[in-house]
Design a protein around this motif. Structure first.
Motif, short mmCIF file in Angstrom:
data_model
loop_
_atom_site.label_atom_id
_atom_site.label_comp_id
_atom_site.label_asym_id
_atom_site.label_seq_id
_atom_site.Cartn_x
_atom_site.Cartn_y
_atom_site.Cartn_z
N MET A 1 1.57 7.28 -0.57
CA MET A 1 0.85 7.35 0.82
C MET A 1 -0.29 6.22 0.58
O MET A 1 -1.63 6.62 0.84
N THR A 2 0.05 5.00 0.26
CA THR A 2 -1.04 3.97 0.64
C THR A 2 -0.84 3.49 1.79
O THR A 2 0.00 3.57 2.59
N ARG A 3 -2.17 2.69 1.99
CA ARG A 3 -2.10 2.23 3.44
C ARG A 3 -1.11 1.19 3.79
O ARG A 3 -0.71 0.31 3.05
N ASN A 4 -0.15 1.30 4.78
CA ASN A 4 0.89 0.69 5.06
C ASN A 4 0.76 -0.18 6.07
O ASN A 4 0.36 0.14 7.23
N PRO A 5 0.93 -1.63 5.83
CA PRO A 5 0.42 -2.53 6.78
C PRO A 5 1.67 -2.55 8.00
O PRO A 5 1.08 -2.69 9.07
N ARG A 6 2.74 -1.89 8.01
CA ARG A 6 3.73 -1.75 8.89
C ARG A 6 3.27 -0.64 9.87
O ARG A 6 3.96 -0.30 10.81
N SER A 7 2.59 0.40 9.42
CA SER A 7 2.28 1.58 10.09
C SER A 7 1.32 1.09 11.35
O SER A 7 0.66 0.14 11.24
N SER A 8 1.36 1.74 12.27
CA SER A 8 0.95 1.64 13.50
C SER A 8 -0.57 2.20 13.46
O SER A 8 -0.69 3.31 12.80
N ARG A 9 -1.49 1.85 14.36
CA ARG A 9 -2.60 2.71 14.51
C ARG A 9 -2.74 3.28 15.78
O ARG A 9 -3.04 2.67 17.03
N PRO A 10 -1.92 4.34 16.26
CA PRO A 10 -1.83 5.01 17.54
C PRO A 10 -3.25 5.29 18.19
O PRO A 10 -4.04 5.67 17.44
N ALA A 11 -3.17 5.08 19.34
CA ALA A 11 -4.43 6.04 20.15
C ALA A 11 -3.93 7.27 20.07
O ALA A 11 -3.02 7.79 20.19
N VAL A 12 -5.02 8.07 19.67
CA VAL A 12 -4.78 9.53 19.47
C VAL A 12 -5.89 10.36 20.59
O VAL A 12 -6.81 9.95 20.65
N THR A 13 -5.17 11.11 21.30
CA THR A 13 -5.71 12.06 22.40
C THR A 13 -5.58 13.34 22.28
O THR A 13 -4.55 13.69 21.57
N THR A 14 -6.15 14.20 23.11
CA THR A 14 -5.73 15.44 23.14
C THR A 14 -5.66 15.94 24.65
O THR A 14 -6.45 15.06 25.48
N ASN A 15 -4.77 16.83 24.75
CA ASN A 15 -4.76 17.39 26.33
C ASN A 15 -4.69 18.76 26.33
O ASN A 15 -4.37 19.36 25.50
N VAL A 16 -5.15 19.19 27.46
CA VAL A 16 -5.31 20.82 27.49
C VAL A 16 -4.40 21.19 28.61
O VAL A 16 -4.62 20.74 29.76
N VAL A 17 -3.74 22.31 28.69
CA VAL A 17 -3.25 22.91 29.36
C VAL A 17 -4.24 24.26 29.89
O VAL A 17 -3.95 25.41 29.08
N VAL A 18 -4.66 24.10 30.91
CA VAL A 18 -5.75 25.30 31.24
C VAL A 18 -5.19 26.07 32.40
O VAL A 18 -4.59 25.85 33.23
N PHE A 19 -4.76 27.54 31.72
CA PHE A 19 -4.19 28.57 32.68
C PHE A 19 -5.24 29.50 33.30
O PHE A 19 -6.34 29.60 32.52
N THR A 20 -5.28 29.86 34.34
CA THR A 20 -5.78 30.85 34.94
C THR A 20 -5.08 31.62 36.03
O THR A 20 -3.97 31.27 36.43
N LEU A 21 -5.62 32.87 36.38
CA LEU A 21 -4.83 33.56 37.39
C LEU A 21 -5.74 33.50 38.77
O LEU A 21 -6.99 33.82 38.69
#
Lengths: 222, 222
Positions: A1-21
């Motif tokens: 688990m060393t820093r791998n140059p071929r690995s990407s640096r993806p954008a990381v987001t969150t999304n929320v499924v907000v339910f209500t009645l």
DNA sequence: TGAAATAGTGTACGTTCGACACTATCCTTC
DNA sequence: GAAGGATAGTGTCGAACGTACACTATTTCA
């Protein structure tokens, strides 16, 4: 688990499924996208995870920004990371789902000049990104949790009738339930208390009001 | 959801909690870290998500690299993203868990000169990063799934005895089960078939061998 | 005062779950 | 070859739980 140059640096987001009645239907919160990609389409609220922000906090922030409510039930759902899920480039989204009592609803509409609204789950149009899939997984999870937890109580306002609670179950499971059996079951949970009040609501017998014994807590049952 | 300059670009990794049953114990696969941070400590197998790689594929690759087995049960568990979980900088790990039948075990030990081994779940030492927490969550999920799915069958080799299957349940749940009730229950699942063979295994009555009807499939029950 | 509308209540049956103990078969040893 | 040790294999009964099912109660409005 060393820093791998071929690995990407993806954008990381969150999304929320907000339910209500609302309006007797299970609905969820969508915002209209103001820019490409998917400009003009509806999407789940969400956003990028800030540099020093926990994932839960990021999801909570997205939720509060769009609904104005705080302190609602929020649970991590699943992480979506298909390489092509965002046409702009590699992106990972940690999806959450939230349950909002119908009373707390005060959308921050137009305050940030963003179109926002509640949409019935069973009349959904195609959403941006893989958000339809997120909604599907969230609905499945929610329906499954009804069977072995008290999660449905998170939808309820401070005072509510048993008929209202039954409707929550029926709308999520998409089937009618027997009134007597339902009441036996939820009262046996020992998680809701009768109050002395009733609600007069139309030309018929008033309904007794109940309250959640431990609001904010979701118990695993059986 | 426009690109936000203040948002970070975290490193994204996957980790896998690989369970198996060996020496009559529930064990999991750990690799020894060869570099800092946590150099010399044991950690879950895992690695960076490649630029064009799906999350599932990344986890599967980590699993195959360390175990040499393919086609085993693998399921996304939870995503860990505390801002300080990696001292080198912001990092998000999508955790998975996998179930490996004890027969398929052929560790690729030392082939990449990495120390690797199986460790009993109930004698775990402190692991690198937040990996103890991942293990805990994985164990909980696994135990819960026993109750409402046929997931335990993923531990079984092609032919196995009911006593062996019972041991799987007992080791995961950490409690003894009644033999007669257990047999009734698993046979009622209608997912395992009696074979004509028996296994002679010590100075006592031989045990009938069974096989999984739909290997690879995990059914949700009840 | 009668009709419409929803609230509220109990029983009986079938299924499932859990507790529980003895016989069967093989091997080893004397 | 008989006895003892070890694990495999088998059934019943009572309790708890889930499910089907229909009528009375209370209010408003016409």
């Amino acid at each position: 688990m060393t820093r791998n140059p071929r690995s990407s640096r993806p954008a990381v987001t969150t999304n929320v499924v907000v339910f209500t009645l609302r309006d007797d239907k299970l609905k969820l919160l969508l915002v209209r996208r103001r820019s490409d990609p998917y400009k003009g389409m509806w999407a789940l609220p969400g956003g990028y995870v800030e540099a020093d922000e926990d994932l839960d906090d990021s999801a909570m922030r997205a939720l509060e920004d769009s609904t104005g409510v705080a302190g609602v039930y929020l649970e991590q759902l699943y992480t979506f990371g298909a390489p092509d899920r965002d046409p702009r480039g590699r992106s990972i989204s940690v999806a959450y789902y939230a349950l909002v009592p119908s009373e707390k609803l005060q959308l921050r509409t137009a305050s940030d000049s963003e179109a926002i609204g509640w949409f019935a789950l069973d009349e959904l149009e195609p959403l941006a990104f893989d958000h339809n899939e997120m909604v599907h997984v969230a609905h499945q999870r929610l329906a499954a949790k009804l069977a072995y937890s008290t999660i449905a109580l998170q939808f309820m306002p401070q005072k509510f009738t048993l008929s209202e609670l039954q409707k929550v179950y029926e709308r999520i499971l998409n089937e009618k339930l027997d009134k007597r059996n339902f009441r036996k079951r939820v009262l046996a949970l020992d998680q809701i208390d009768q109050t002395q009040e009733v609600r007069r609501n139309g030309s018929h017998r008033p309904a007794r009001l109940y309250s959640v014994r431990n609001p904010g807590e979701v118990q695993i049952i059986r």
